[in-house]
Design a protein around this motif. Sequence first.
Motif, mmCIF file in Angstrom:
data_model
loop_
_atom_site.group_PDB
_atom_site.id
_atom_site.type_symbol
_atom_site.label_atom_id
_atom_site.label_comp_id
_atom_site.label_asym_id
_atom_site.label_seq_id
_atom_site.Cartn_x
_atom_site.Cartn_y
_atom_site.Cartn_z
ATOM 1 N N LEU A 1 0.831 -1.204 0.000
ATOM 2 C CA LEU A 1 0.000 0.000 0.000
ATOM 3 C C LEU A 1 0.866 1.256 0.000
ATOM 4 O O LEU A 1 0.655 2.176 -0.799
ATOM 5 C CB LEU A 1 -0.902 0.010 1.243
ATOM 6 C CG LEU A 1 -2.228 -0.744 1.146
ATOM 7 C CD1 LEU A 1 -2.873 -0.837 2.526
ATOM 8 C CD2 LEU A 1 -3.172 -0.067 0.165
ATOM 9 N N LEU A 2 1.840 1.279 0.901
ATOM 10 C CA LEU A 2 2.674 2.471 1.044
ATOM 11 C C LEU A 2 3.535 2.707 -0.206
ATOM 12 O O LEU A 2 3.679 3.839 -0.657
ATOM 13 C CB LEU A 2 3.564 2.332 2.288
ATOM 14 C CG LEU A 2 2.811 2.313 3.624
ATOM 15 C CD1 LEU A 2 3.773 2.069 4.785
ATOM 16 C CD2 LEU A 2 2.047 3.623 3.834
ATOM 17 N N MET A 3 4.056 1.618 -0.754
ATOM 18 C CA MET A 3 4.959 1.766 -1.895
ATOM 19 C C MET A 3 4.227 2.197 -3.163
ATOM 20 O O MET A 3 4.829 2.789 -4.050
ATOM 21 C CB MET A 3 5.701 0.455 -2.145
ATOM 22 C CG MET A 3 6.784 0.161 -1.109
ATOM 23 S SD MET A 3 7.956 -1.070 -1.682
ATOM 24 C CE MET A 3 6.850 -2.356 -2.272
ATOM 25 N N THR A 4 2.946 1.879 -3.264
ATOM 26 C CA THR A 4 2.201 2.215 -4.480
ATOM 27 C C THR A 4 1.287 3.411 -4.271
ATOM 28 O O THR A 4 0.398 3.662 -5.087
ATOM 29 C CB THR A 4 1.346 1.022 -4.936
ATOM 30 O OG1 THR A 4 0.389 0.736 -3.895
ATOM 31 C CG2 THR A 4 2.189 -0.207 -5.184
ATOM 32 N N ASP A 5 1.502 4.143 -3.217
ATOM 33 C CA ASP A 5 0.638 5.291 -2.913
ATOM 34 C C ASP A 5 -0.836 4.864 -2.868
ATOM 35 O O ASP A 5 -1.711 5.528 -3.417
ATOM 36 C CB ASP A 5 0.841 6.414 -3.929
ATOM 37 C CG ASP A 5 0.286 7.741 -3.446
ATOM 38 O OD1 ASP A 5 0.264 7.955 -2.223
ATOM 39 O OD2 ASP A 5 -0.140 8.548 -4.291
ATOM 40 N N PHE A 6 -1.073 3.720 -2.261
ATOM 41 C CA PHE A 6 -2.422 3.204 -1.992
ATOM 42 C C PHE A 6 -3.185 2.807 -3.251
ATOM 43 O O PHE A 6 -4.407 2.842 -3.263
ATOM 44 C CB PHE A 6 -3.241 4.224 -1.184
ATOM 45 C CG PHE A 6 -2.578 4.611 0.089
ATOM 46 C CD1 PHE A 6 -2.566 3.739 1.167
ATOM 47 C CD2 PHE A 6 -1.955 5.840 0.210
ATOM 48 C CE1 PHE A 6 -1.947 4.095 2.354
ATOM 49 C CE2 PHE A 6 -1.319 6.202 1.394
ATOM 50 C CZ PHE A 6 -1.322 5.331 2.468
ATOM 51 N N SER A 7 -2.425 2.449 -4.290
ATOM 52 C CA SER A 7 -3.121 1.940 -5.467
ATOM 53 C C SER A 7 -3.115 0.410 -5.471
ATOM 54 O O SER A 7 -3.835 -0.209 -6.244
ATOM 55 C CB SER A 7 -2.478 2.476 -6.753
ATOM 56 O OG SER A 7 -1.372 1.679 -7.119
ATOM 57 N N TYR A 8 -2.328 -0.201 -4.592
ATOM 58 C CA TYR A 8 -2.260 -1.659 -4.554
ATOM 59 C C TYR A 8 -3.537 -2.271 -3.990
ATOM 60 O O TYR A 8 -4.032 -1.875 -2.942
ATOM 61 C CB TYR A 8 -1.071 -2.131 -3.715
ATOM 62 C CG TYR A 8 -0.923 -3.631 -3.700
ATOM 63 C CD1 TYR A 8 -0.139 -4.277 -4.643
ATOM 64 C CD2 TYR A 8 -1.599 -4.410 -2.759
ATOM 65 C CE1 TYR A 8 -0.021 -5.656 -4.641
ATOM 66 C CE2 TYR A 8 -1.481 -5.796 -2.764
ATOM 67 C CZ TYR A 8 -0.694 -6.408 -3.710
ATOM 68 O OH TYR A 8 -0.584 -7.773 -3.714
ATOM 69 N N GLY A 9 -4.051 -3.242 -4.704
ATOM 70 C CA GLY A 9 -5.190 -3.999 -4.210
ATOM 71 C C GLY A 9 -4.892 -5.479 -4.268
ATOM 72 O O GLY A 9 -3.998 -5.905 -4.999
ATOM 73 N N ALA B 1 -8.150 1.250 3.229
ATOM 74 C CA ALA B 1 -6.967 2.103 3.090
ATOM 75 C C ALA B 1 -6.819 2.589 1.662
ATOM 76 O O ALA B 1 -6.464 3.739 1.409
ATOM 77 C CB ALA B 1 -5.721 1.334 3.517
ATOM 78 N N ARG B 2 -7.149 1.714 0.728
ATOM 79 C CA ARG B 2 -7.034 2.059 -0.677
ATOM 80 C C ARG B 2 -8.020 3.165 -1.042
ATOM 81 O O ARG B 2 -7.670 4.124 -1.726
ATOM 82 C CB ARG B 2 -7.340 0.803 -1.494
ATOM 83 C CG ARG B 2 -6.742 0.803 -2.846
ATOM 84 C CD ARG B 2 -6.658 -0.599 -3.386
ATOM 85 N NE ARG B 2 -6.655 -0.591 -4.835
ATOM 86 C CZ ARG B 2 -7.510 -1.272 -5.581
ATOM 87 N NH1 ARG B 2 -8.453 -2.005 -5.016
ATOM 88 N NH2 ARG B 2 -7.423 -1.228 -6.884
ATOM 89 N N VAL B 3 -9.236 3.026 -0.575
ATOM 90 C CA VAL B 3 -10.270 4.017 -0.887
ATOM 91 C C VAL B 3 -9.942 5.354 -0.221
ATOM 92 O O VAL B 3 -10.064 6.411 -0.826
ATOM 93 C CB VAL B 3 -11.653 3.513 -0.428
ATOM 94 C CG1 VAL B 3 -12.661 4.647 -0.402
ATOM 95 C CG2 VAL B 3 -12.137 2.393 -1.342
ATOM 96 N N ALA B 4 -9.528 5.300 1.040
ATOM 97 C CA ALA B 4 -9.260 6.534 1.790
ATOM 98 C C ALA B 4 -7.900 7.123 1.436
ATOM 99 O O ALA B 4 -7.594 8.250 1.808
ATOM 100 C CB ALA B 4 -9.343 6.255 3.283
ATOM 101 N N LYS B 5 -7.100 6.366 0.715
ATOM 102 C CA LYS B 5 -5.739 6.783 0.372
ATOM 103 C C LYS B 5 -4.941 7.184 1.607
ATOM 104 O O LYS B 5 -4.199 8.166 1.599
ATOM 105 C CB LYS B 5 -5.766 7.931 -0.650
ATOM 106 C CG LYS B 5 -6.289 7.513 -2.028
ATOM 107 C CD LYS B 5 -6.002 8.580 -3.064
ATOM 108 C CE LYS B 5 -6.786 8.342 -4.351
ATOM 109 N NZ LYS B 5 -6.521 7.047 -5.019
ATOM 110 N N LYS B 6 -5.126 6.427 2.676
ATOM 111 C CA LYS B 6 -4.275 6.607 3.861
ATOM 112 C C LYS B 6 -4.193 5.286 4.617
ATOM 113 O O LYS B 6 -5.076 4.446 4.521
ATOM 114 C CB LYS B 6 -4.800 7.730 4.756
ATOM 115 C CG LYS B 6 -6.228 7.574 5.207
ATOM 116 C CD LYS B 6 -6.633 8.770 6.083
ATOM 117 C CE LYS B 6 -8.066 8.632 6.567
ATOM 118 N NZ LYS B 6 -8.532 9.823 7.281
ATOM 119 N N ILE B 7 -3.127 5.135 5.391
ATOM 120 C CA ILE B 7 -2.831 3.851 6.014
ATOM 121 C C ILE B 7 -3.620 3.625 7.300
ATOM 122 O O ILE B 7 -3.763 2.470 7.756
ATOM 123 C CB ILE B 7 -1.302 3.724 6.282
ATOM 124 C CG1 ILE B 7 -0.899 2.249 6.472
ATOM 125 C CG2 ILE B 7 -0.898 4.555 7.502
ATOM 126 C CD1 ILE B 7 -1.074 1.400 5.230
#
Lengths: 191, 191
Positions: free
Chosen positions: B96-104, B169-175
């Motif tokens: 998640l962190l490495m892909t700026d939250f685009s990883y699913g 996390a992906r939707v909110a774009k935060k961890i």
Amino acid sequence: MTKAENTTRQKIVETARALFHEQGYHATGMATILRLAGVNSGSLYHFFPSKEALLEAVLESYLGGLGPMLIDPVEAAFGDPVERIFGLLDQYRQALLMTDFSYGCPIGNLALEMGADDGDVARLIADNFAAWRDAIEGWLSAAFSAKDVDISGLTALTLAVMEGALMQARVAKKIEPFDEAVAQYRKMLGT
Amino acid sequence: MTKAENTTRQKIVETARALFHEQGYHATGMATILRLAGVNSGSLYHFFPSKEALLEAVLESYLGGLGPMLIDPVEAAFGDPVERIFGLLDQYRQALLMTDFSYGCPIGNLALEMGADDGDVARLIADNFAAWRDAIEGWLSAAFSAKDVDISGLTALTLAVMEGALMQARVAKKIEPFDEAVAQYRKMLGT
DNA sequence: TATTGAGTTGAATGATCAATCAAATTATTT
DNA sequence: AAATAATTTGATTGATCATTCAACTCAATA
């Protein structure tokens, strides 16, 4: 705002909402929406400049419908905040059983399908999730605010159980994973 | 079986896997796969009769890669079964962190996008989930079999937390939602 | 009743889609 | 070396995609 909507516009949004839910966004063609809504392409494009704009309208309708269609009925049926959470989970359970496990969370489906997206669609999906979060967080606060509980964390876990349990049951085409996950979640809340 | 695969076939499957993961199945065109793989259409259709068959090959490769690519490294890094679970969760966190939250989750994404499906694709998605389930259930058994715990239910909850926390996390774009959900899950495991 | 503009019609557009195939090339077997 | 099989080439196909648009209808207003 949004008072007494145009009927053609309504028909289009509702048809698109149903099809996006059943088939997904990319798998749904404009021609199918037009045919099932009984509308010509010119009419649709009079109201919506693009397919994406139509999806945005669908997401706005989900956002507007969350309270009246889901939260309010559950709050009317259950007084206890914890029971309200399980009431919501039971709605999902019923939907799974009634659709032979084809039912998925409309927002969750779109969230994962449109994951690449970065514009208004992504923002509206985030808004929808935030609205769900707020509703659940309110209930959990009412139930546990006095005690030493991380309400925000519990909300995140609750949403994760909802989406994750639904996904598993849908994939496995059986209710057990859903029931088991919810049972474990219930036990956790009890402690 | 699957010994020393043809290199053209490999290139196609790996390119398709990356694109299906980044863009989704329907959003990915065969032309893009062909261009990025550096292969002509005839070659692709020599190995795969259809786009769907290619997706099936991708799902089979996920199934085959689960052990060597994910489970084995985690088992090598952590001895304690509970730590292994959190090691796996941390892999997601890093992605998640490495892909700026685009990883699913590739399987979760496909599961929700192809929800309507009912053929080999659905079966392969179910197989993938089952393999994940087995790995996690094994770890949980090792950790809790002696105690009075519903291992199957705990496995379902674990998978739900994985998929649901990732989605949020992906939707909110935060961890934060991910970390909070995992923290709650950890606390639950402790009791 | 004349004017205006919102709403509708539905055929047409060009782009892109997955898929095809005969011919050429390369690798394997005899 | 000859024959056979496996693989590759790449232009082409017809279908479907989202979208456009000029002409038309109809309801509201002046």
